[in-house]
Design a protein around this motif. Structure first.
Motif, mmCIF file in Angstrom:
data_model
loop_
_atom_site.group_PDB
_atom_site.id
_atom_site.type_symbol
_atom_site.label_atom_id
_atom_site.label_comp_id
_atom_site.label_asym_id
_atom_site.label_seq_id
_atom_site.Cartn_x
_atom_site.Cartn_y
_atom_site.Cartn_z
ATOM 1 N N ALA A 77 58.345 48.590 46.284
ATOM 2 C CA ALA A 77 57.683 47.399 47.292
ATOM 3 C C ALA A 77 56.752 46.368 46.768
ATOM 4 O O ALA A 77 57.468 45.939 45.264
ATOM 5 C CB ALA A 77 56.220 48.152 47.444
ATOM 6 N N VAL A 78 56.850 45.303 47.349
ATOM 7 C CA VAL A 78 56.586 43.610 46.716
ATOM 8 C C VAL A 78 55.640 43.306 47.596
ATOM 9 O O VAL A 78 55.255 43.666 48.549
ATOM 10 C CB VAL A 78 57.790 42.994 47.625
ATOM 11 N N LEU A 79 54.351 42.888 46.573
ATOM 12 C CA LEU A 79 53.579 41.776 46.903
ATOM 13 C C LEU A 79 53.992 40.162 46.599
ATOM 14 O O LEU A 79 54.726 40.286 45.669
ATOM 15 C CB LEU A 79 52.030 42.588 45.987
ATOM 16 N N VAL A 80 53.955 39.214 47.343
ATOM 17 C CA VAL A 80 54.624 38.100 47.659
ATOM 18 C C VAL A 80 52.912 37.309 47.585
ATOM 19 O O VAL A 80 52.661 36.945 48.549
ATOM 20 C CB VAL A 80 54.887 37.879 48.380
ATOM 21 N N ALA A 81 52.865 37.298 46.319
ATOM 22 C CA ALA A 81 51.879 35.619 45.819
ATOM 23 C C ALA A 81 52.040 34.086 45.507
ATOM 24 O O ALA A 81 51.344 33.874 44.730
ATOM 25 C CB ALA A 81 50.646 36.497 45.002
ATOM 26 N N PRO A 114 59.995 47.781 50.704
ATOM 27 C CA PRO A 114 58.020 47.339 52.325
ATOM 28 C C PRO A 114 57.719 45.883 51.089
ATOM 29 O O PRO A 114 57.260 46.149 49.904
ATOM 30 C CB PRO A 114 56.948 48.396 52.771
ATOM 31 N N VAL A 115 57.030 45.325 52.271
ATOM 32 C CA VAL A 115 56.215 43.973 51.500
ATOM 33 C C VAL A 115 55.358 43.513 51.918
ATOM 34 O O VAL A 115 54.375 43.865 53.246
ATOM 35 C CB VAL A 115 57.187 42.194 51.736
ATOM 36 N N LEU A 116 53.908 43.047 50.993
ATOM 37 C CA LEU A 116 52.364 42.519 51.186
ATOM 38 C C LEU A 116 53.035 40.789 50.942
ATOM 39 O O LEU A 116 52.943 41.168 49.722
ATOM 40 C CB LEU A 116 51.268 43.197 50.750
ATOM 41 N N ALA A 134 48.934 52.643 50.509
ATOM 42 C CA ALA A 134 48.672 53.598 51.041
ATOM 43 C C ALA A 134 49.591 54.169 52.376
ATOM 44 O O ALA A 134 50.011 54.764 52.576
ATOM 45 C CB ALA A 134 47.300 54.121 51.751
ATOM 46 N N ALA A 135 49.737 53.106 53.044
ATOM 47 C CA ALA A 135 50.433 52.617 54.400
ATOM 48 C C ALA A 135 52.424 53.660 54.448
ATOM 49 O O ALA A 135 52.861 54.376 53.834
ATOM 50 C CB ALA A 135 50.752 51.632 55.207
ATOM 51 N N VAL A 136 52.603 52.146 52.859
ATOM 52 C CA VAL A 136 53.383 52.802 52.700
ATOM 53 C C VAL A 136 54.149 53.503 51.636
ATOM 54 O O VAL A 136 55.467 54.169 51.737
ATOM 55 C CB VAL A 136 53.776 51.422 51.765
ATOM 56 N N ARG A 137 53.090 54.360 50.908
ATOM 57 C CA ARG A 137 53.767 55.401 50.374
ATOM 58 C C ARG A 137 53.997 56.568 50.842
ATOM 59 O O ARG A 137 54.524 57.936 51.356
ATOM 60 C CB ARG A 137 52.021 55.806 49.581
ATOM 61 N N GLY A 138 53.362 56.337 52.920
ATOM 62 C CA GLY A 138 53.155 57.809 53.815
ATOM 63 C C GLY A 138 54.667 57.132 54.837
ATOM 64 O O GLY A 138 54.772 57.883 55.857
ATOM 65 N N GLY A 139 55.340 56.443 54.227
ATOM 66 C CA GLY A 139 56.009 55.661 54.923
ATOM 67 C C GLY A 139 56.513 54.747 55.836
ATOM 68 O O GLY A 139 57.025 54.694 56.849
#
Length: 343
Positions: free
Chosen positions: A70-74, A93-95, A290-295
């Motif tokens: 997963a990716v966190l863009v800051a 998935p990205v935040l 939590a959401a990403v780990r749950g797909g």
């Protein structure tokens, strides 16, 4: 997906470093496995003491590092489109911190790329939706107990603005939070923007139009006004009052420590957004992990990011022309469930 979500953090500046700390010390179920920043020394400093973190200068190299799920863009806003499209190409998935993309044309390209995937991968970092006070106000408005919302009065004040800050950024950077919050709280879309400019504060840098008074009209007949003042000098304040047919509700009054000494009292005022919204950021990242780990992908969508950019763009035109400016939004795709509540 492994037991702990492997995250690549793009950007090791003020916001990125705070998210690195959050993922390392606050949020369970995730670990930082890669960091990308053009400034290698800054990235190395941000991950000091953490083992097994790949440091890269290029976005794609970080996304391709071992263990990235997963990716966190800051990173700065102008780099977000490239980062989002690269993540989409890898199915990650990205935040993404706001603004999703500063201009509406680029934001729409991100939406179209996600539509081609046929599923959501992006959550946009409008953290106020995770703030406890904002959530209480949202619940109250949705309940209908106060009747139809008529107006939102908003205040957005910063101690000082960064050296690079422009008059347009008061709208497309600072007020973008109020744009999203108003859309979310009211379930209505802004249809026109007017910006009034009082005489600039003596505390504002030369040439910066600060403060500004921004007025939004919505398709549900509500009015939203925002006082944005990014060089107030005394603290960071964010307030919102909803005025409805049968009552009003206000959030953002400081409930901080009051120190009494030497015949007087002093109430603490937050100095920046990382202090005022620390809990909201924690809740946001915790919910994302939590959401990403749950797909799943939840929270503010790429469409919300596009809408905020389009409304802010109209606001900048209103600032430049002094005229009431209409907001033009593309048709909303079915992938993005509507969040509308117009009584």
């Amino acid at each position: 997906m492994g037991q702990s979500l492997g995250v690549a953090v793009l950007g090791a500046g003020h916001m990125g470093a705070d998210h690195l700390r959050r993922l390392d010390r606050v949020v369970s179920g995730a670990r930082v496995v890669a960091v990308a920043d053009p400034d290698t020394a800054r990235a190395e400093e941000a991950v000091a003491g953490r083992e097994g973190v790949a440091v890269r200068t290029e976005v794609e190299a970080a996304l391709d590092a071992p263990g990235v799920e997963a990716v966190l863009v800051a990173s700065p806003g102008e780099a977000h489109e490239e980062a989002l499209l690269a993540a989409f190409a890898r199915g990650l998935p990205v935040l993404c911190e706001k603004p999703m993309v500063p201009d509406s044309a680029g934001a729409l390209r991100v939406v179209e790329a996600e539509l081609r995937l046929g599923r959501r991968l992006a959550q946009i970092g409008f953290m106020r939706r995770y703030d406890a006070e904002y959530q209480r106000l949202k619940t109250l408005l949705d309940s209908g107990r106060l009747g139809r919302p008529l107006m939102l009065h908003c205040t957005h004040r910063n101690v000082s603005s960064p050296p690079h800050f422009t008059s347009a950024m008061l709208v497309n950077s600072s007020v973008s939070h109020e744009i999203d919050a108003a859309r979310w709280l009211l379930g209505q879309e802004p249809v026109a923007v007017t910006v009034h400019r009082p005489r600039p504060s003596s505390g504002a840098p030369e040439g910066l139009l600060d403060p500004q008074f921004v007025l939004f009209e919505t398709d549900g007949g509500a009015l939203v006004d925002v006082e944005v003042f990014v060089n107030c000098g005394f603290g960071y304040q964010v307030r919102c009052e909803a005025v409805c047919e049968a009552g009003s509700a206000r959030i953002g009054d400081e409930h901080t420590m009051v120190v009494t000494a030497a015949g007087g009292a002093r109430e603490e005022v937050a100095r920046d957004y990382l202090v005022r919204f620390a809990d909201a950021y924690d809740r946001e990242v915790r919910a994302w992990v939590a959401a990403v780990r749950g797909g799943r992908v939840t929270g503010p969508s790429a469409w919300d990011g596009y809408a905020a950019s389009a409304v802010a763009e109209a606001g900048v035109r209103a600032l430049e022309t002094g005229a009431r400016t209409a907001v033009a939004l593309a048709p909303r795709p079915d992938l993005y469930a509507p969040a509308r509540r117009i009584p």
